[in-house]
Design a protein around this motif. Structure first.
Motif, PDB file in Angstrom:
ATOM      1  N   LYS A 167      19.376  -8.645 -30.016  1.00 46.00           N
ATOM      2  CA  LYS A 167      18.234  -8.957 -29.165  1.00 46.00           C
ATOM      3  C   LYS A 167      18.488  -8.449 -27.751  1.00 46.00           C
ATOM      4  O   LYS A 167      19.547  -8.676 -27.171  1.00 46.00           O
ATOM      5  CB  LYS A 167      18.001 -10.469 -29.137  1.00 46.00           C
ATOM      6  N   GLN A 168      17.511  -7.757 -27.179  1.00 41.61           N
ATOM      7  CA  GLN A 168      17.623  -7.225 -25.828  1.00 41.61           C
ATOM      8  C   GLN A 168      17.082  -8.247 -24.826  1.00 41.61           C
ATOM      9  O   GLN A 168      15.962  -8.742 -24.978  1.00 41.61           O
ATOM     10  CB  GLN A 168      16.850  -5.915 -25.703  1.00 41.61           C
ATOM     11  N   ILE A 169      17.877  -8.559 -23.825  1.00 44.43           N
ATOM     12  CA  ILE A 169      17.475  -9.509 -22.788  1.00 44.43           C
ATOM     13  C   ILE A 169      17.070  -8.724 -21.551  1.00 44.43           C
ATOM     14  O   ILE A 169      17.890  -8.041 -20.925  1.00 44.43           O
ATOM     15  CB  ILE A 169      18.612 -10.498 -22.445  1.00 44.43           C
ATOM     16  N   TYR A 193      32.973  -9.118 -10.209  1.00 45.82           N
ATOM     17  CA  TYR A 193      31.690  -9.817 -10.174  1.00 45.82           C
ATOM     18  C   TYR A 193      31.939 -11.219 -10.706  1.00 45.82           C
ATOM     19  O   TYR A 193      32.062 -11.426 -11.917  1.00 45.82           O
ATOM     20  CB  TYR A 193      30.641  -9.106 -11.025  1.00 45.82           C
ATOM     21  N   VAL A 194      32.019 -12.199  -9.800  1.00 48.74           N
ATOM     22  CA  VAL A 194      32.498 -13.519 -10.204  1.00 48.74           C
ATOM     23  C   VAL A 194      31.576 -14.222 -11.201  1.00 48.74           C
ATOM     24  O   VAL A 194      32.008 -15.116 -11.923  1.00 48.74           O
ATOM     25  CB  VAL A 194      32.724 -14.432  -8.975  1.00 48.74           C
ATOM     26  N   GLN A 195      30.316 -13.816 -11.261  1.00 47.18           N
ATOM     27  CA  GLN A 195      29.417 -14.461 -12.216  1.00 47.18           C
ATOM     28  C   GLN A 195      29.398 -13.768 -13.584  1.00 47.18           C
ATOM     29  O   GLN A 195      28.720 -14.238 -14.507  1.00 47.18           O
ATOM     30  CB  GLN A 195      27.993 -14.543 -11.651  1.00 47.18           C
ATOM     31  N   LEU A 196      30.129 -12.683 -13.726  1.00 49.02           N
ATOM     32  CA  LEU A 196      30.096 -11.949 -14.996  1.00 49.02           C
ATOM     33  C   LEU A 196      30.449 -12.804 -16.210  1.00 49.02           C
ATOM     34  O   LEU A 196      29.735 -12.769 -17.221  1.00 49.02           O
ATOM     35  CB  LEU A 196      31.006 -10.723 -14.918  1.00 49.02           C
ATOM     36  N   PRO A 197      31.530 -13.601 -16.181  1.00 51.28           N
ATOM     37  CA  PRO A 197      31.863 -14.373 -17.383  1.00 51.28           C
ATOM     38  C   PRO A 197      30.762 -15.340 -17.822  1.00 51.28           C
ATOM     39  O   PRO A 197      30.457 -15.439 -19.015  1.00 51.28           O
ATOM     40  CB  PRO A 197      33.144 -15.119 -16.981  1.00 51.28           C
ATOM     41  N   ILE A 198      30.146 -16.052 -16.872  1.00 48.34           N
ATOM     42  CA  ILE A 198      29.106 -17.001 -17.270  1.00 48.34           C
ATOM     43  C   ILE A 198      27.829 -16.269 -17.680  1.00 48.34           C
ATOM     44  O   ILE A 198      27.164 -16.658 -18.652  1.00 48.34           O
ATOM     45  CB  ILE A 198      28.805 -18.030 -16.163  1.00 48.34           C
ATOM     46  N   ILE A 199      27.478 -15.190 -16.988  1.00 47.77           N
ATOM     47  CA  ILE A 199      26.286 -14.436 -17.363  1.00 47.77           C
ATOM     48  C   ILE A 199      26.438 -13.856 -18.761  1.00 47.77           C
ATOM     49  O   ILE A 199      25.495 -13.861 -19.562  1.00 47.77           O
ATOM     50  CB  ILE A 199      26.000 -13.338 -16.318  1.00 47.77           C
ATOM     51  N   LYS A 200      27.630 -13.383 -19.083  1.00 43.23           N
ATOM     52  CA  LYS A 200      27.896 -12.881 -20.438  1.00 43.23           C
ATOM     53  C   LYS A 200      27.680 -13.987 -21.462  1.00 43.23           C
ATOM     54  O   LYS A 200      27.073 -13.774 -22.518  1.00 43.23           O
ATOM     55  CB  LYS A 200      29.321 -12.349 -20.520  1.00 43.23           C
ATOM     56  N   ASN A 201      28.148 -15.197 -21.160  1.00 45.66           N
ATOM     57  CA  ASN A 201      27.996 -16.321 -22.071  1.00 45.66           C
ATOM     58  C   ASN A 201      26.520 -16.715 -22.229  1.00 45.66           C
ATOM     59  O   ASN A 201      26.054 -17.025 -23.331  1.00 45.66           O
ATOM     60  CB  ASN A 201      28.818 -17.500 -21.581  1.00 45.66           C
ATOM     61  N   VAL A 202      25.771 -16.697 -21.121  1.00 46.77           N
ATOM     62  CA  VAL A 202      24.339 -17.007 -21.172  1.00 46.77           C
ATOM     63  C   VAL A 202      23.613 -15.992 -22.055  1.00 46.77           C
ATOM     64  O   VAL A 202      22.790 -16.358 -22.917  1.00 46.77           O
ATOM     65  CB  VAL A 202      23.734 -17.017 -19.754  1.00 46.77           C
ATOM     66  N   ILE A 203      23.909 -14.722 -21.861  1.00 44.80           N
ATOM     67  CA  ILE A 203      23.247 -13.669 -22.631  1.00 44.80           C
ATOM     68  C   ILE A 203      23.598 -13.791 -24.110  1.00 44.80           C
ATOM     69  O   ILE A 203      22.720 -13.671 -24.987  1.00 44.80           O
ATOM     70  CB  ILE A 203      23.640 -12.286 -22.074  1.00 44.80           C
ATOM     71  N   GLU A 204      24.844 -14.055 -24.404  1.00 48.04           N
ATOM     72  CA  GLU A 204      25.248 -14.221 -25.805  1.00 48.04           C
ATOM     73  C   GLU A 204      24.562 -15.426 -26.437  1.00 48.04           C
ATOM     74  O   GLU A 204      24.217 -15.399 -27.625  1.00 48.04           O
ATOM     75  CB  GLU A 204      26.765 -14.357 -25.885  1.00 48.04           C
ATOM     76  N   ASP A 205      24.352 -16.472 -25.653  1.00 45.59           N
ATOM     77  CA  ASP A 205      23.611 -17.634 -26.150  1.00 45.59           C
ATOM     78  C   ASP A 205      22.179 -17.230 -26.494  1.00 45.59           C
ATOM     79  O   ASP A 205      21.658 -17.562 -27.569  1.00 45.59           O
ATOM     80  CB  ASP A 205      23.618 -18.744 -25.099  1.00 45.59           C
ATOM     81  N   LEU A 206      21.535 -16.493 -25.604  1.00 43.45           N
ATOM     82  CA  LEU A 206      20.160 -16.054 -25.836  1.00 43.45           C
ATOM     83  C   LEU A 206      20.070 -15.083 -27.012  1.00 43.45           C
ATOM     84  O   LEU A 206      19.027 -15.000 -27.678  1.00 43.45           O
ATOM     85  CB  LEU A 206      19.588 -15.406 -24.577  1.00 43.45           C
ATOM     86  N   GLN A 207      21.155 -14.372 -27.272  1.00 42.40           N
ATOM     87  CA  GLN A 207      21.189 -13.445 -28.405  1.00 42.40           C
ATOM     88  C   GLN A 207      21.587 -14.130 -29.708  1.00 42.40           C
ATOM     89  O   GLN A 207      21.545 -13.518 -30.779  1.00 42.40           O
ATOM     90  CB  GLN A 207      22.163 -12.295 -28.109  1.00 42.40           C
ATOM     91  N   THR A 263      24.634 -15.446 -30.464  1.00 51.18           N
ATOM     92  CA  THR A 263      26.006 -15.204 -30.927  1.00 51.18           C
ATOM     93  C   THR A 263      27.028 -16.150 -30.312  1.00 51.18           C
ATOM     94  O   THR A 263      28.208 -16.104 -30.660  1.00 51.18           O
ATOM     95  CB  THR A 263      26.430 -13.760 -30.610  1.00 51.18           C
ATOM     96  N   ALA A 264      26.597 -17.012 -29.381  1.00 54.48           N
ATOM     97  CA  ALA A 264      27.515 -17.953 -28.734  1.00 54.48           C
ATOM     98  C   ALA A 264      26.697 -19.117 -28.194  1.00 54.48           C
ATOM     99  O   ALA A 264      25.462 -19.117 -28.251  1.00 54.48           O
ATOM    100  CB  ALA A 264      28.293 -17.270 -27.610  1.00 54.48           C
TER     101      ALA A 264
END
Length: 327
Positions: free
Chosen positions: A2-4, A287-301, A303-304
């Motif tokens: 899924k593309q966010i 980019y200090v928000q990268l880890p949480i943004i990655k987790n948010v995106i994976e949730d929306l996709q 996979t997490a």
């Protein structure tokens, strides 16, 4: 996959380095459009970051059919309004901290998220940084034994703009916009980390004052609180201290030692126990928000699962409002 496709409501300083670039770093994610009430700011941000759409109306970016998720990076007083608008349009939300400018607004956001079944995530990104994951691991390994007390100390001198009481003060010093003074901007990170490490705070009260008279909001705060398991803690914040008193530290006292770390400066973690004193340096991503943004995106996709939701963020506002006497 899924593309966010993200739409930014707000494109100020925090989006330049801390968060904005990270949305394009994660596979299956990109920034589709940005919005600012200033047309010039929105257009400038879009041009500089190679984003094809920009708006000056929040409703337009929410209604954009090519945008399927919204990032809210505005002052806290408008977080609830924009989050609720987006969720009612069926679009997941990622909101800058604190979740809102009052505990009551947090409750409203949670209610709409539940009613619409649309998720709302909050940018308490420090939970995800390697520095604080190391702190958590040390505590969980009982390197200092059972924790018996927590002490937070924070002091900084006034900023140059703080002396502009006759003119326009920074929005962070306008309680109707920020929820309070600098306390409501900086303490959320500290209090979220404490609750991430030790559980929910169930009792809190504070003493607030304005010692320097530079602006109307509180500039000095002392607080006491207790976690659900009975662990006591205390904190002090001073935003008008002398430069020699500058401090950013949390002291975790245990039966077998003490652990000291910072929240904003990432100074080496200091562990002292029966084995002596160890200074531990931990690097964080650019980019200090990268880890949480990655987790948010994976949730929306799908996979997490991201645990940093509006529900988990709400206790921070409850504690702050208790300390400020708003509840």
């Amino acid at each position: 996959m899924k593309q966010i496709s993200w739409g930014f409501i707000g494109c100020g300083e925090v989006t330049e380095k801390k968060s904005g670039p990270a949305f394009n770093e994660v596979e299956g994610s990109h920034i589709e459009a940005v919005m600012s009430r200033s047309k010039e700011k929105a257009q400038s941000y879009a041009t500089r970051h190679h984003i094809k759409k920009w708006y000056a109306d929040p409703q337009q970016i929410i209604d954009d059919p090519d945008v399927n998720a919204i990032y809210i990076a505005t002052p806290p007083s408008s977080h609830a309004t924009f989050a609720i608008m987006a969720m009612k349009a069926g679009k997941p939300v990622y909101v800058e901290k604190p979740l809102a400018s009052t505990y009551d607004d947090c409750v409203r956001i949670n209610r709409v998220s539940e009613e619409t079944s649309v998720p709302c995530f909050v940018a308490y990104y420090r939970r995800y940084l390697p520095y604080f994951q190391r702190v958590k691991a040390i505590i969980e390994a009982q390197a200092i034994g059972k924790v018996t007390n927590v002490q937070l100390r924070f002091s900084v001198p006034p900023r140059e703009l703080d002396y502009n009481s006759a003119g326009q003060l920074p929005w962070r010093l306008q309680p109707d916009i920020a929820g309070g003074g600098y306390f409501y901007d900086l303490a959320p990170h500290q209090l979220d980390l404490l609750q991430h490490l030790f559980g929910i705070i169930t009792h809190a009260h504070g003493y607030t004052t304005n010692r320097a008279g530079l602006y109307q909001a509180e500039d000095t705060i002392s607080a006491a609180f207790q976690f659900a398991d009975g662990l006591p803690g205390s904190a002090s914040w001073c935003f008008v201290g002398h430069a020699t008193a500058k401090e950013d530290s949390i002291h975790v006292i245990g039966e077998q030692g003490i652990l000291t770390f910072s929240v904003f400066n990432y100074t080496p973690i200091r562990l002292t126990n029966g084995n002596g004193t160890e200074h531990i340096t931990v690097d964080n991503p650019p980019y200090v928000q990268l880890p949480i943004i990655k987790n948010v995106i994976e949730d929306l996709q799908g996979t997490a699962t991201c645990q940093c939701t509006s529900v988990s963020a709400t206790p921070v506002n409850w504690v702050m409002d208790r300390i400020l006497g708003k509840l």
